[in-house]
Design a protein around this motif. Structure first.
Motif, PDB file in Angstrom:
ATOM      1  N   GLN A   1     -10.595  -4.490  -1.314  1.00  0.00           N
ATOM      2  CA  GLN A   1      -9.969  -5.724  -1.799  1.00  0.00           C
ATOM      3  C   GLN A   1      -8.797  -6.113  -0.920  1.00  0.00           C
ATOM      4  OE1 GLN A   1      -8.893  -5.136  -5.930  1.00  0.00           O
ATOM      5  NE2 GLN A   1     -10.824  -5.954  -6.674  1.00  0.00           N
ATOM      6  N   MET A   2      -8.008  -5.129  -0.535  1.00  0.00           N
ATOM      7  CA  MET A   2      -6.847  -5.387   0.319  1.00  0.00           C
ATOM      8  C   MET A   2      -7.270  -6.042   1.638  1.00  0.00           C
ATOM      9  SD  MET A   2      -3.738  -4.336  -0.636  1.00  0.00           S
ATOM     10  CE  MET A   2      -2.965  -3.342  -1.910  1.00  0.00           C
ATOM     11  N   LYS A   3      -8.228  -5.432   2.301  1.00  0.00           N
ATOM     12  CA  LYS A   3      -8.674  -5.936   3.595  1.00  0.00           C
ATOM     13  C   LYS A   3      -9.273  -7.339   3.484  1.00  0.00           C
ATOM     14  CE  LYS A   3      -9.751  -1.505   5.815  1.00  0.00           C
ATOM     15  NZ  LYS A   3     -10.852  -0.644   6.326  1.00  0.00           N
ATOM     16  N   LYS A   4      -9.963  -7.568   2.373  1.00  0.00           N
ATOM     17  CA  LYS A   4     -10.633  -8.854   2.171  1.00  0.00           C
ATOM     18  C   LYS A   4      -9.662  -9.975   1.862  1.00  0.00           C
ATOM     19  CE  LYS A   4     -14.168 -10.977  -0.804  1.00  0.00           C
ATOM     20  NZ  LYS A   4     -15.109 -10.749  -1.937  1.00  0.00           N
ATOM     21  N   PHE A   5      -8.616  -9.663   1.101  1.00  0.00           N
ATOM     22  CA  PHE A   5      -7.766 -10.712   0.558  1.00  0.00           C
ATOM     23  C   PHE A   5      -6.424 -10.879   1.272  1.00  0.00           C
ATOM     24  CE2 PHE A   5      -4.725 -12.174  -2.763  1.00  0.00           C
ATOM     25  CZ  PHE A   5      -5.257 -13.437  -2.947  1.00  0.00           C
ATOM     26  N   CYS A   6      -5.837  -9.779   1.758  1.00  0.00           N
ATOM     27  CA  CYS A   6      -4.464  -9.828   2.285  1.00  0.00           C
ATOM     28  C   CYS A   6      -4.433  -9.977   3.805  1.00  0.00           C
ATOM     29  CB  CYS A   6      -3.708  -8.564   1.889  1.00  0.00           C
ATOM     30  SG  CYS A   6      -3.667  -8.253   0.123  1.00  0.00           S
ATOM     31  N   GLU A   7      -3.424 -10.701   4.277  1.00  0.00           N
ATOM     32  CA  GLU A   7      -3.236 -10.891   5.708  1.00  0.00           C
ATOM     33  C   GLU A   7      -2.190  -9.942   6.274  1.00  0.00           C
ATOM     34  OE1 GLU A   7      -2.110 -14.784   5.014  1.00  0.00           O
ATOM     35  OE2 GLU A   7      -4.141 -15.567   4.851  1.00  0.00           O
ATOM     36  N   LYS A   8      -1.236  -9.542   5.429  1.00  0.00           N
ATOM     37  CA  LYS A   8      -0.192  -8.614   5.839  1.00  0.00           C
ATOM     38  C   LYS A   8      -0.201  -7.386   4.928  1.00  0.00           C
ATOM     39  CE  LYS A   8       3.058 -12.061   7.707  1.00  0.00           C
ATOM     40  NZ  LYS A   8       4.442 -12.610   7.606  1.00  0.00           N
ATOM     41  N   ALA A   9       0.412  -6.308   5.410  1.00  0.00           N
ATOM     42  CA  ALA A   9       0.502  -5.083   4.608  1.00  0.00           C
ATOM     43  C   ALA A   9       1.911  -4.515   4.694  1.00  0.00           C
ATOM     44  CB  ALA A   9      -0.510  -4.050   5.093  1.00  0.00           C
ATOM     45  N   LEU A  10       2.418  -4.105   3.535  1.00  0.00           N
ATOM     46  CA  LEU A  10       3.700  -3.412   3.447  1.00  0.00           C
ATOM     47  C   LEU A  10       3.395  -1.990   2.983  1.00  0.00           C
ATOM     48  CD1 LEU A  10       6.861  -3.544   3.429  1.00  0.00           C
ATOM     49  CD2 LEU A  10       6.678  -4.161   1.011  1.00  0.00           C
ATOM     50  N   TRP A  11       3.544  -1.029   3.889  1.00  0.00           N
ATOM     51  CA  TRP A  11       3.242   0.363   3.582  1.00  0.00           C
ATOM     52  C   TRP A  11       4.517   1.038   3.092  1.00  0.00           C
ATOM     53  CZ3 TRP A  11       1.343   4.370   7.792  1.00  0.00           C
ATOM     54  CH2 TRP A  11       1.165   5.619   7.189  1.00  0.00           C
ATOM     55  N   VAL A  12       4.532   1.349   1.792  1.00  0.00           N
ATOM     56  CA  VAL A  12       5.666   2.041   1.188  1.00  0.00           C
ATOM     57  C   VAL A  12       5.303   3.522   1.084  1.00  0.00           C
ATOM     58  CG1 VAL A  12       7.191   2.210  -0.813  1.00  0.00           C
ATOM     59  CG2 VAL A  12       6.288  -0.021  -0.113  1.00  0.00           C
ATOM     60  N   GLN A  13       6.066   4.336   1.772  1.00  0.00           N
ATOM     61  CA  GLN A  13       5.764   5.774   1.848  1.00  0.00           C
ATOM     62  C   GLN A  13       6.902   6.561   1.199  1.00  0.00           C
ATOM     63  OE1 GLN A  13       3.199   7.413   2.476  1.00  0.00           O
ATOM     64  NE2 GLN A  13       3.350   8.954   4.076  1.00  0.00           N
TER      65      GLN A  13
ATOM     66  N   ILE B   1       1.905 -14.291  -2.332  1.00  0.00           N
ATOM     67  CA  ILE B   1       1.255 -13.334  -3.232  1.00  0.00           C
ATOM     68  C   ILE B   1       1.501 -11.917  -2.723  1.00  0.00           C
ATOM     69  CG2 ILE B   1      -0.928 -12.558  -4.228  1.00  0.00           C
ATOM     70  CD1 ILE B   1      -2.027 -15.390  -3.780  1.00  0.00           C
ATOM     71  N   PHE B   2       1.957 -11.051  -3.636  1.00  0.00           N
ATOM     72  CA  PHE B   2       2.043  -9.614  -3.376  1.00  0.00           C
ATOM     73  C   PHE B   2       0.938  -8.950  -4.196  1.00  0.00           C
ATOM     74  CE2 PHE B   2       6.339 -11.127  -2.550  1.00  0.00           C
ATOM     75  CZ  PHE B   2       6.682 -10.458  -1.378  1.00  0.00           C
ATOM     76  N   PHE B   3       0.152  -8.129  -3.541  1.00  0.00           N
ATOM     77  CA  PHE B   3      -1.036  -7.564  -4.186  1.00  0.00           C
ATOM     78  C   PHE B   3      -1.023  -6.046  -4.058  1.00  0.00           C
ATOM     79  CE2 PHE B   3      -5.889  -7.101  -4.030  1.00  0.00           C
ATOM     80  CZ  PHE B   3      -6.005  -7.159  -5.409  1.00  0.00           C
ATOM     81  N   ILE B   4      -0.985  -5.360  -5.206  1.00  0.00           N
ATOM     82  CA  ILE B   4      -1.041  -3.898  -5.235  1.00  0.00           C
ATOM     83  C   ILE B   4      -2.378  -3.485  -5.830  1.00  0.00           C
ATOM     84  CG2 ILE B   4       0.000  -1.784  -6.135  1.00  0.00           C
ATOM     85  CD1 ILE B   4       2.635  -3.336  -6.392  1.00  0.00           C
ATOM     86  N   SER B   5      -3.121  -2.689  -5.094  1.00  0.00           N
ATOM     87  CA  SER B   5      -4.423  -2.243  -5.564  1.00  0.00           C
ATOM     88  C   SER B   5      -4.807  -0.960  -4.849  1.00  0.00           C
ATOM     89  CB  SER B   5      -5.487  -3.313  -5.304  1.00  0.00           C
ATOM     90  OG  SER B   5      -6.778  -2.838  -5.611  1.00  0.00           O
ATOM     91  N   HIS B   6      -5.544  -0.093  -5.550  1.00  0.00           N
ATOM     92  CA  HIS B   6      -6.062   1.113  -4.914  1.00  0.00           C
ATOM     93  C   HIS B   6      -7.348   0.817  -4.151  1.00  0.00           C
ATOM     94  CE1 HIS B   6      -3.256   4.110  -6.208  1.00  0.00           C
ATOM     95  NE2 HIS B   6      -3.360   3.747  -7.465  1.00  0.00           N
ATOM     96  N   SER B   7      -7.832  -0.412  -4.284  1.00  0.00           N
ATOM     97  CA  SER B   7      -9.060  -0.788  -3.580  1.00  0.00           C
ATOM     98  C   SER B   7      -8.717  -1.276  -2.172  1.00  0.00           C
ATOM     99  CB  SER B   7      -9.793  -1.897  -4.347  1.00  0.00           C
ATOM    100  OG  SER B   7     -10.851  -2.410  -3.570  1.00  0.00           O
ATOM    101  N   ILE B   8      -8.944  -0.426  -1.193  1.00  0.00           N
ATOM    102  CA  ILE B   8      -8.672  -0.809   0.201  1.00  0.00           C
ATOM    103  C   ILE B   8      -9.578  -1.963   0.609  1.00  0.00           C
ATOM    104  CG2 ILE B   8      -8.896  -0.004   2.597  1.00  0.00           C
ATOM    105  CD1 ILE B   8      -7.790   2.678   1.709  1.00  0.00           C
TER     106      ILE B   8
ATOM    107  N   ILE C   1       0.830  -1.198   0.000  1.00  0.00           N
ATOM    108  CA  ILE C   1       0.000   0.000   0.000  1.00  0.00           C
ATOM    109  C   ILE C   1       0.870   1.257   0.000  1.00  0.00           C
ATOM    110  CG2 ILE C   1      -1.962  -1.114   1.097  1.00  0.00           C
ATOM    111  CD1 ILE C   1      -1.092   0.020   3.763  1.00  0.00           C
ATOM    112  N   GLY C   2       0.271   2.366  -0.401  1.00  0.00           N
ATOM    113  CA  GLY C   2       0.994   3.633  -0.452  1.00  0.00           C
ATOM    114  C   GLY C   2       0.377   4.539  -1.495  1.00  0.00           C
ATOM    115  N   VAL C   3       0.555   5.834  -1.329  1.00  0.00           N
ATOM    116  CA  VAL C   3      -0.006   6.794  -2.286  1.00  0.00           C
ATOM    117  C   VAL C   3       0.753   6.714  -3.604  1.00  0.00           C
ATOM    118  CG1 VAL C   3      -0.803   8.338  -0.470  1.00  0.00           C
ATOM    119  CG2 VAL C   3       1.486   8.657  -1.432  1.00  0.00           C
ATOM    120  N   ASN C   4       0.188   7.294  -4.656  1.00  0.00           N
ATOM    121  CA  ASN C   4       0.841   7.297  -5.969  1.00  0.00           C
ATOM    122  C   ASN C   4       2.235   7.918  -5.887  1.00  0.00           C
ATOM    123  OD1 ASN C   4      -1.313   6.110  -7.285  1.00  0.00           O
ATOM    124  ND2 ASN C   4      -2.255   8.052  -7.837  1.00  0.00           N
TER     125      ASN C   4
END
Length: 264
Positions: free
Chosen positions: A205-217, A196-203, A56-59
């Motif tokens: 989808q993220m919450k539903k599918f992913c167990e961990k989060a990598l926040w790149v700022q 699986i690494f998943f990049i999406s702007h849909s929070i 996750i992270g902004v554009n």
């Protein structure tokens, strides 16, 4: 647990020039010209087999750069990436040759990954059925919409059965039915213990599918951990950013970019 991906102190630097002459001078003279921009700086994290990690992270924060490095598409400027298994990137523009037809792209991709002719003949109908792009399969990819490119790219990648799947905004285009079909397939991979690494702007989808989060700022790791721990902090940052005035946002971006840019 067995590690599938180990990223240690990874940075990716690009040179930026104000004019073409600087680029030429930088190539032929000992003195460096231009500035260095760090798309990523000192990134470190580990993934275990079976992890499903949302990046996750902004554009502009470096998410796609990181996905390309994990997949082996581009090398890091410094640091190391250890990938234990075959990694495959699914992105709208990745790995498809514009001048070739969809069918020819399937064959080329499979040949590059070491599949023999017999295996390719067996896989091709399955890939075509999943992509579901009709007669376009025999048309040049340059005629495809972004949704059709995504369909074909996803279909190829999941049927070559990689150990590590990197999905970069591939479900952000196309229809909901296809996205649901892809998520079902990803859940199959998840159940089989693949990373699986998943990049999406849909929070959502993220919450539903992913167990961990990598926040790149903005090029560095802000936080890495369980989705339930990281996402609330990210959402709080987004809400705070949205409340900033236009001038405050511009100042914030300026300060961030200055930290990522250094004189060569």
């Amino acid at each position: 647990m067995e590690k599938s991906v180990i990223v240690k102190n990874v940075s990716k630097k690009y040179k930026m020039y104000t004019k073409n002459s600087e680029k030429l001078l930088d190539l032929i003279l000992p003195k460096s010209y231009g500035k260095s921009f760090y798309a990523l700086h000192d990134i470190s994290f580990e993934a275990e087999k079976g992890d499903v990690i949302g990046i996750i992270g902004v554009n502009g924060s470096g998410k796609s750069t990181l996905s390309n490095i994990i997949s082996g598409i581009i090398p890091p400027t410094s640091g190391t990436v250890q990938v234990n298994g075959e990694a495959s990137l699914i992105a709208i523009q990745s790995g498809l040759k514009n001048e070739l037809t969809g069918r020819e792209n399937i064959e080329l991709k499979c040949l590059m990954l070491g599949f023999d002719k017999k295996q390719i003949i067996a896989l091709t109908p399955q890939i075509i059925e999943f992509a579901d792009i009709g007669d376009f399969i025999d048309q040049p990819v340059k005629t495809y919409s972004s949704g059709m490119r995504s369909r074909l790219g996803f279909a190829i990648s999941i049927h070559i059965d990689p150990d590590i799947l990197v999905i970069d905004e591939a479900l952000s285009v196309g229809d909901r039915t296809f996205a649901d079909k892809c998520l079902d397939k990803m859940n199959e991979f998840k159940e089989r213990g693949k990373t699986i690494f998943f990049i999406s702007h849909s929070i959502g989808q993220m919450k539903k599918f992913c167990e961990k989060a990598l926040w790149v700022q903005y090029g560095h790791v802000e936080q890495y951990g369980l989705m339930s721990e990281v996402m609330p902090n990210y959402e709080a940052f987004i809400n705070k950013y949205k409340k900033m005035s236009k001038a405050e946002k511009q100042q914030f971006k300026k300060e961030v970019e200055e930290k990522r840019m250094v004189q060569a």
